[in-house]
Enzyme design. Structure first.
Site, PDB file in Angstrom:
ATOM      1  N   ASP A 106      36.618  39.996  39.654  1.00  0.00           N
ATOM      2  CA  ASP A 106      35.610  41.040  39.525  1.00  0.00           C
ATOM      3  C   ASP A 106      34.952  40.932  38.156  1.00  0.00           C
ATOM      4  O   ASP A 106      35.638  40.705  37.146  1.00  0.00           O
ATOM      5  CB  ASP A 106      36.261  42.421  39.659  1.00  0.00           C
ATOM      6  N   ASP A 213      30.300  43.673  40.012  1.00  0.00           N
ATOM      7  CA  ASP A 213      30.302  45.108  40.237  1.00  0.00           C
ATOM      8  C   ASP A 213      28.971  45.722  39.799  1.00  0.00           C
ATOM      9  O   ASP A 213      28.426  45.360  38.749  1.00  0.00           O
ATOM     10  CB  ASP A 213      31.456  45.722  39.434  1.00  0.00           C
ATOM     11  N   GLU A 271      26.917  43.146  43.837  1.00  0.00           N
ATOM     12  CA  GLU A 271      26.964  44.431  44.527  1.00  0.00           C
ATOM     13  C   GLU A 271      25.632  45.150  44.264  1.00  0.00           C
ATOM     14  O   GLU A 271      25.288  45.424  43.117  1.00  0.00           O
ATOM     15  CB  GLU A 271      28.135  45.258  43.999  1.00  0.00           C
ATOM     16  N   HIS A 348      37.907  47.398  48.668  1.00  0.00           N
ATOM     17  CA  HIS A 348      38.573  48.441  47.895  1.00  0.00           C
ATOM     18  C   HIS A 348      37.756  49.727  47.822  1.00  0.00           C
ATOM     19  O   HIS A 348      38.282  50.777  47.431  1.00  0.00           O
ATOM     20  CB  HIS A 348      38.855  47.936  46.487  1.00  0.00           C
ATOM     21  N   ASP A 349      36.471  49.673  48.165  1.00  0.00           N
ATOM     22  CA  ASP A 349      35.599  50.846  48.141  1.00  0.00           C
ATOM     23  C   ASP A 349      35.441  51.491  49.509  1.00  0.00           C
ATOM     24  O   ASP A 349      34.687  52.461  49.645  1.00  0.00           O
ATOM     25  CB  ASP A 349      34.198  50.459  47.639  1.00  0.00           C
TER      26      ASP A 349
END
Length: 589
Positions: A106, A213, A271, A348-349
Site C-alpha cells: 500500500d 491509497d 484508488e 479491506h474497505d
C-alpha cells in the site's frame, strides 16, 4: 531525482493478473501476540501459491500509531514493530519472488501520521521550514467572536476536516481522522521527499508495485470554499468535489510516474473514489495519460450504502444497476480504450460479498460464494481476491455488540454520530437503521482474523493464552476455515482453485475476452458473454442472484452456433432451462 535509467514499461501485469490482498493484522499471527505479522505471512506463502494467484497486495505494515489501522504512517522506511522487522520485510519480498509471486505494498501518501517527523516539525511553530508541508490555515471568527474552522468540510470519517492546534493557533486539514494530517502536494519539496522515502526506498528493495491509497486526493481546491449544505442538521458537509480530482492532480500523478515509477518494473493501482465518468477515469489510467496503470472503482461496491451524512447507512439496490456498473467497468478492458481493467468484490474497505450481494444463510452460502466467484473470476483484466474470500467468509454475526466488538474508526465515529443524532432528535428508527447498515456494510467485517482451522482462535493465533486483536468469528466451527475445505472437492476453496486454473486455461475468453451483457433489465439473473478477440470462442456465463430457480435464455447471437459445451455448473448443471438457487453456469461455444 532518480538517476537510474528509465526502463521499458512493465509487462508482467498487462494481460491481467489475480492479486490476493493480505490484511496484515488479521492474516496469521506467528508470535502469539494476537496480531498478524510478517512471519505468519511468510509461512503461508506456499498456501497462497497453491491458490493459483499471481501477486500479493500487502496492506499497511509500516511504523504507525494505527489510529486508522496503519493508514496513518509515522515512518515510511520502517516496519510496525509487532509485525516484524525491516529484515523480515526484505525476506518476505525475496521469498514471494522465489515462489513465483509478485508483491505490492500500500502507498499512503495523501496524508501521514501526526507522529511523523515531518508533521512534528511542521507544528512546532509557524516559521518552521516544514510548516508549508501541510495545510495550515487561520481560524474564522463570527460576529460574536466564536472561533470556527476555515470551512464546513466534513471529514470522510465524520466531524470537521480541520483540527485546531493550540500551540500555534491555527487549524490543519485532515480529510480522514485528525491524526492523519493531509500533506501539501503543492509544495515540490513534499513531493520529492515522498518519492524518495515512500516509493523508491521500497522499489530499490525489489517491490513490484503499489496499490495507491486515495490517489485522487493529492490536488485539492486550495481556496477551500464551503461545500453546499446537503445535511442541514450538521455543520459539516460532504466535500468530495473539493477534496478530490483537483486542478493539479494529473500534473502530480504524471510527475510521480516520471520521477519514480518509470525507473522500475512497477505496477500501479490507483484508488479513485468520486470518479464516475469514463472519460475522467481514462484521463488517469489510459496509456496516453502516463499516470496510473489501473484503478479501483467504487460505484458498484457502494450500491448498498451510498454516501450521505451517514456513510454506512444501508440503501436498497437493484441487480440491473449492479450489472450496468459491471459492464461499465469492463469497458476498460477493450483495446480501443488503451487502458487496463481491474475488478474486485471484497477488500479491506468492503464488507463480505456473500452477505451483501447474495445469501449467507447456511443453506445458500456455499452456492452464493461460488456464484460470486464465477462472476469475478470470469471478468477481463486484473482481479483482486481478498483474504478469506476463497473460503466464503461471511459478515460478523448480528448479535455482536457494535460498541464492544467493532474496531474500525469509520464505524466508531459513524455509530457515535448516529447515536447522538437519534437521541437529540428522539428518533429511535435512526438508531435501528444505523445498526442495520453497520451490520451489513462496515469495514470491520473484512478485518476479522483469517480462519485457518477448527482449533482455538481458528488457527489464527495458536499460542496458549493469545487474545486476537479482534474477535474471531464462530463461523470457523461451521466449516468456514481453510483446513476443513482443503480435502473437500466441493468446497469454496477448491472451487476457487479450479476456477483460477480455468481462467488461465481459457485466457482468450476469461482474461482477454470482450464482455457483453445480455439481460440488462432482469432483476433476478445476470447473463453475459465473453468473446475472444478473434471471435472464434465465446463463453456464456449465467448467474442466478436469487434463492429461487430462474429461467434463462441463451442469447440469440449464440443460437445459430453449434451446441455449446458445459464447462461447469456450481450446483449440478440441470439442463431444463432453469438456474437453481444461486447457481452459476458457464458454457463454451
Amino acid at each position: 531525482m532518480v538517476n537510474a535509467p528509465k526502463k521499458q514499461l512493465p509487462s508482467w501485469w498487462k494481460d491481467g493478473v489475480v492479486i490476493y490482498q493480505v490484511y496484515p493484522a488479521s492474516f496469521k499471527d506467528d508470535n502469539g501476540d494476537g496480531l498478524g505479522d510478517l512471519r505468519g505471512l511468510i509461512n503461508k506463502l506456499p498456501y497462497l501459491k497453491s491458490l493459483g494467484i499471481e501477486a500479493i497486495w500487502l496492506g499497511p505494515h509500516y511504523k504507525s500509531p494505527r489510529k486508522d489501522e496503519g493508514y496513518d504512517i509515522s515512518d515510511y522506511k520502517n516496519i510496525h514493530e509487532p509485525f516484524g522487522t525491516l529484515e523480515e520485510c526484505q525476506e518476505l519480498i525475496d521469498k514471494a519472488h522465489s515462489h513465483g509471486l509478485k508483491i505490492l505494498f500500500d502507498l499512503v501518501i495523501n496524508h501521514c501520521s501526526d507522529q511523523h517527523e515531518w508533521f512534528r516539525e511542521s507544528r512546532k511553530d509557524k516559521s518552521n521550514p516544514k510548516r508549508d508541508w501541510f495545510y495550515w490555515r487561520p481560524a474564522k471568527y463570527d460576529a460574536d467572536g466564536v472561533r470556527h474552522p476555515p470551512n464546513n468540510w466534513r471529514s470522510v470519517f465524520g466531524g470537521s476536516a480541520w483540527e485546531w492546534d493550540e500551540a500555534t493557533e491555527e487549524y490543519y486539514l485532515h480529510c480522514f481522522v485528525k491524526e492523519q494530517p493531509d500533506m501539501n502536494w503543492e509544495n515540490p519539496e513534499v513531493r520529492q521527499a515522498i518519492y524518495r522515502d515512500a516509493i523508491c526506498f521500497w522499489l530499490d528493495r525489489g517491490l513490484d508495485g503499489f496499490r495507491i491509497d486515495t490517489a485522487n486526493f493529492y490536488s485539492k481546491h486550495v481556496d477551500f470554499p464551503d461545500a453546499p449544505v446537503v445535511a442541514p442538521n450538521t455543520p459539516w458537509q460532504p466535500a468530495a468535489d473539493y477534496m478530490t480530482n483537483g486542478p493539479r492532480l494529473h500534473e502530480f500523478l504524471r510527475e510521480m510516474r516520471k520521477e519514480a515509477f518509470d525507473h522500475y518494473d512497477c505496477f500501479t493501482i490507483g484508488e479513485l473514489p468520486h470518479t464516475p465518468r469514463l472519460e475522467d477515469i481514462l484521463s488517469y489510467i489510459s496509456v496516453e495519460a502516463e499516470a496510473l496503470n489501473c484503478t479501483i472503482l467504487f460505484d458498484q461496491m457502494d450500491l448498498d450504502h451510498k454516501g450521505g451524512q451517514y456513510p454506512l447507512m444501508r440503501t436498497s439496490w437493484k441487480l440491473s444497476e449492479f450489472k450496468r456498473l459491471a459492464a461499465f467497468a469492463q469497458q476498460l478492458a477493450e483495446p480501443k480504450y488503451n487502458a487496463h481493467a481491474l475488478s474486485y468484490m471484497e477488500n479491506h474497505d468492503q464488507a463480505r460479498s456473500v452477505t451483501r450481494f447474495a445469501s449467507d444463510a447456511p443453506e445458500h452460502r456455499v452456492a452464493s460464494a461460488k456464484m460470486l466467484a464465477t462472476y469475478l473470476l470470469s471478468l477481463s483484466g486484473s482481479l483482486i481476491v481478498y483474504q478469506g474470500q476463497e473460503i466464503n467468509t461471511i459478515n460478523a454475526p448480528k448479535d455482536w455488540d457494535i460498541d464492544a466488538e467493532y474496531k474500525d474508526v469509520c464505524t466508531i465515529n459513524t455509530w457515535r454520530e448516529i447515536k447522538e443524532d437519534a437521541e437529540k432528535n428522539s428518533d429511535p428508527s435512526l438508531l435501528e437503521r444505523g445498526r442495520e447498515g453497520i451490520q451489513l456494510t462496515a469495514r470491520d467485517h473484512s478485518r476479522t482474523p483469517m480462519q485457518w482451522d477448527s482449533s482455538h482462535n481458528a488457527g489464527f493465533s495458536t499460542k496458549e493464552g493469545a487474545k486476537p486483536w479482534m474477535r474471531v468469528m464462530e463461523s470457523y466451527k461451521e466449516g468456514i476455515n481453510v483446513a476443513a475445505q482443503e480435502d473437500d472437492p466441493e468446497s469454496t476453496l477448491n472451487f476457487y482453485r479450479r476456477m483460477l486454473a480455468l481462467r488461465k486455461e481459457h485466457k482468450d475468453v476469461f482474461v482477454l475476452g470482450k464482455f457483453d451483457l445480455h439481460d440488462k433489465e432482469n432483476e433476478q439473473t445476470m447473463i453475459y458473454t465473453k468473446t475472444s478477440q478473434d471471435g472464434s470462442r465465446v463463453a456464456l456465463v449465467a448467474l442466478n442472484f436469487t434463492s429461487e430457480p430462474q429461467a434463462f435464455d441463451v442469447p440469440s447471437s449464440l443460437k445459430d452456433k453449434s451446441t455449446g459445451k458445459l464447462l461447469f455448473s456450481t450446483v449440478g448443471g440441470k439442463s431444463d432451462g432453469k438456474l437453481e438457487a444461486y447457481e452459476a453456469r458457464v458454457i463454451l461455444y
